[in-house]
Design a protein around this motif. Structure first.
Motif, short mmCIF file in Angstrom:
data_model
loop_
_atom_site.label_atom_id
_atom_site.label_comp_id
_atom_site.label_asym_id
_atom_site.label_seq_id
_atom_site.Cartn_x
_atom_site.Cartn_y
_atom_site.Cartn_z
N ILE A 117 -20.32 -42.00 -24.55
CA ILE A 117 -18.97 -41.60 -24.14
C ILE A 117 -18.64 -40.20 -24.61
O ILE A 117 -18.68 -39.91 -25.82
N LEU A 118 -18.29 -39.38 -23.66
CA LEU A 118 -17.79 -38.04 -23.97
C LEU A 118 -16.35 -37.98 -23.46
O LEU A 118 -16.11 -38.21 -22.26
N SER A 119 -15.40 -37.74 -24.35
CA SER A 119 -14.02 -37.71 -23.86
C SER A 119 -13.45 -36.30 -23.88
O SER A 119 -13.84 -35.48 -24.72
N VAL A 120 -12.55 -36.08 -22.94
CA VAL A 120 -11.82 -34.82 -22.86
C VAL A 120 -10.36 -35.18 -23.08
O VAL A 120 -9.74 -35.85 -22.26
N VAL A 121 -9.84 -34.78 -24.23
CA VAL A 121 -8.56 -35.32 -24.70
C VAL A 121 -7.68 -34.17 -25.21
O VAL A 121 -8.19 -33.18 -25.73
N ASN A 122 -6.38 -34.34 -25.07
CA ASN A 122 -5.47 -33.30 -25.60
C ASN A 122 -4.92 -33.66 -26.98
O ASN A 122 -4.80 -32.80 -27.84
N VAL A 123 -4.56 -34.93 -27.17
CA VAL A 123 -3.91 -35.29 -28.43
C VAL A 123 -4.97 -35.56 -29.50
O VAL A 123 -5.76 -36.51 -29.41
N VAL A 124 -4.97 -34.70 -30.49
CA VAL A 124 -5.97 -34.78 -31.56
C VAL A 124 -5.78 -36.09 -32.34
O VAL A 124 -4.66 -36.48 -32.65
N GLY A 125 -6.88 -36.76 -32.59
CA GLY A 125 -6.84 -37.98 -33.40
C GLY A 125 -6.38 -39.20 -32.63
O GLY A 125 -6.20 -40.27 -33.21
N SER A 126 -6.21 -39.09 -31.32
CA SER A 126 -5.75 -40.24 -30.53
C SER A 126 -6.86 -41.29 -30.43
O SER A 126 -8.02 -41.03 -30.77
#
Ligand code: F6R
Length: 613
Positions: A373-382
């Motif tokens: 799994i590679l995620s592209v996320v904005n909220v750090v630590g979510s």
């Protein structure tokens, strides 16, 4: 969905809770409530249907409630209509325990039946009330031991929850628990917090830790004690939030959405610059080896809403760059589709919030099937970031408006960069193409700024067409993917019915809906198929449609031969063109909604972070 905040400290709790709730209101705004505990006045609770300002007026900005500890909630209704009674906090029958909850208790009916059979009287239609009532029931059974009751209740309830529990018998602390719904802990000097999201508490502290599933926290002014599911103490790792507080404020703009549209060049710059060095794309944060990337057989992208639309663009672009199969699926479909994913698949999960329940569930399903799994996320630590093998953060900063803009743009550019990075390793992109793309990536923020300097024509078109009942966005290839997002932006904030179609599909049914005065937003920024896009425009025009066309500066002249209303964006590499094309579409949606007097930042029935299925 739903926002929770809790405070224990030396100050009066109610104004702090109201302020925190105001910042969480984007998560749900059907109703709001707070409960505060003081030695003299005991447990005081106020809640009401409607926006937070109604609650704030009810408690005189907090002055009507006395106490240095409390919990608050802003609701996006799931179980039970949005009314006063169904608002949180919910009280147990003896009025000793107040509960706020984000999530869904799936087995609440069964628990409710059990409690009713024991003579418990319920006031609301919510799933949450069972938590308050069950806590009281087990507390009485356990000789008043609230912690023991909390653990027994957590064993009994099924579903997702972030809980805040205030109990008359605990005058100095309140309790928090979490499973599959976000909850963080905030550590200030002589004040401690819980919150669904850091925006609620950043004014008071930047020192936070994230609760894990199964954990229980006991929060008092001086300290937070955290225990695991077995009641063993847990040492929490702390994170420092380095955002500027003003990033989560309107700063003179009328709406967060407009502010966030305007912030896009900077957000894209922050996302691109650290990963583009001397014309080379580098992802120092990625642990994928070059051998793994070369051996990749398949990529699967999963996401919801606008993040899914990023995935649709990425499928076109990655397949073009990598010449390997890339699937994209809605996360809500993925988890029940028995997807063809295995250990040879890289699953890319896209999420602004990192908390979307369907996306989270898809991630877990993919993991179970052996995928990486590679995620592209904005909220750090979510949660999504924490459960992924690799995370690429978009550096968009806090996004408050419910309709996403800057998060979409940063996701888009990050996926393009990832495609280029993989293609280089695989050897499927020529040196010249690589260099041209890298150069255009660098130039993208400046080109976005240029689009944002010219809003007058968009404003004019919005004032001309804001009264249309129905709109169609048409385009081919990347323009079709772009249309999906443009159309969603318009419908979610203006409440105008809008659909996106691949232009070539129109003749297979939808063109029957085109009549005199139907508005068609025709996208012609994908220049390799410009002539075909033009033919489709001529077809709908012949049937009476009003056309607003979007194309590149280089094709303006050609478009103007057919269409009166032509918007343009600068030319860039074809792969990056949607990053520019989306900006006028966001602005068009914004100005249309403004003309219609809509609640732009908080559209009806929506919430920013969808943490229920
Ligand atoms: C639309 C919008 C939503 C989100 C979707 C996924 O403007 O914001 O469609 O894109 O709810 O949310 P995240 O990206 O937080 O998983």
């Amino acid at each position: 969905m739903c926002g929770i905040v809790g405070y224990a400290g030396l100050e009066q709790a109610a104004p702090i809770l109201l302020d925190g709730l105001e910042r969480l209101e984007y998560r749900g705004y059907d109703s709001a409530g707070i409960a505060v505990l003081s030695e003299g006045k005991g447990l005081q609770l106020r809640k009401t249907k409607g926006r937070l300002k109604v609650l704030s007026a009810l408690v005189d900005g907090g002055k009507a409630l006395e106490g240095r500890m409390g919990i608050g909630h802003t609701r996006w209704a799931t179980h039970g209509e949005p009314n006063d009674v169904n608002s949180h906090p919910h009280l147990s029958q003896n009025g000793q325990i107040a509960v706020v909850h984000n999530g869904i208790i799936e087995n609440y009916l069964e628990i409710k039946e059990f409690l009713v059979s024991k003579g418990v009287h319920f006031c609301s239609d919510t799933d949450t009330e069972v938590v308050a009532q069950l806590l009281e029931y087990f507390c009485l059974q356990n000789g008043g031991n609230i912690m023991a009751a909390v653990y027994t209740v957590l064993d009994r309830i099924e579903g997702a929850y972030a809980l805040g529990i205030l109990c008359k018998d605990l005058p100095d602390s309140f309790i928090a628990a979490r499973k599959d719904a976000p909850l963080l802990l905030g550590y200030g000097e002589n004040c401690k917090f819980i919150a669904s999201d850091v925006t609620a508490i950043i004014k008071h502290t930047r020192d936070v830790s994230y609760m894990e599933d199964g954990e229980v926290a006991v929060v008092s002014a001086g300290e937070i004690k955290v225990y695991d599911a077995l009641g063993q103490p847990v040492e929490k790792e702390h994170s420092f939030i380095d955002w500027d507080v003003s990033a989560a404020e309107k700063g003179g703009y009328a709406h967060f959405m407009f502010k966030e549209i305007m912030e896009q060049p900077e957000a894209v710059r922050k996302t691109v610059s650290p990963r583009l060095k001397d014309g080379r794309v580098c992802f120092e944060e990625l642990s994928l080896s070059e051998d793994y990337i070369r051996g990749l057989k398949k990529i699967f992208i999963v996401a919801c809403g606008s993040s899914y639309h990023v995935g649709v663009v990425a499928k076109y672009n990655m397949e073009r760059l990598l010449r390997r199969p890339v699937d994209v699926m809605l996360a809500s479909e993925f988890r029940y589709a028995d997807p063809l994913v295995d250990q040879d698949t890289l699953v890319i999960v896209i999420s602004q919030s990192g908390e979307t329940l369907d996306t989270m569930a898809a991630l877990r399903e993919a993991k179970k099937l052996g995928a990486r799994i590679l995620s592209v996320v904005n909220v750090v630590g979510s949660s999504i970031a924490r459960e992924s093998d690799d995370v690429l953060y978009t550096w968009a900063g806090p996004e408050i408006a419910v309709a996403t803009t800057k998060a979409y743009s940063t996701q888009l550019v990050l996926l393009d960069m990832l495609g280029l990075y993989f293609a280089d390793i695989i050897g499927s992109v020529s040196k010249e193409e690589y260099a041209r793309l890298a150069e255009e990536l660098q130039a993208l923020p400046t080109k976005m700024e240029k689009v944002l300097e010219n809003t007058e024509e968009i404003k004019y078109l919005a004032s001309r067409y804001f009264n249309h009942a129905s709109v169609f966005y048409i385009g081919r290839n990347l323009d079709y993917a772009l249309g999906l997002e443009g159309s969603l932006k318009l419908k979610e904030i203006s409440y105008i019915h809008s659909e996106a179609y691949a232009s070539g599909e129109l003749k297979h049914g939808t063109i029957s809906l085109i009549e005199d005065g139907t508005l068609v937003v025709a996208l012609g920024t994908y220049t390799p198929l410009f002539d075909k896009a033009l033919s489709n425009i001529i077809e709908v025009k012949a049937r009476g449609a009003d056309i607003v066309a979007l194309t590149t500066e280089s094709r303006r002249g050609d478009m103007e031969k057919t269409v009166e209303n032509v918007l343009t964006v600068p030319d860039t590499h074809i792969i990056l063109q949607p990053s520019l094309g989306i900006v006028p579409l966001q602005l068009f949606a914004y100005y249309v909604a403004l003309q219609r007097g809509c609640d732009i930042d908080k559209p009806r029935n929506l919430a920013k972070s969808v943490t229920v299925e």
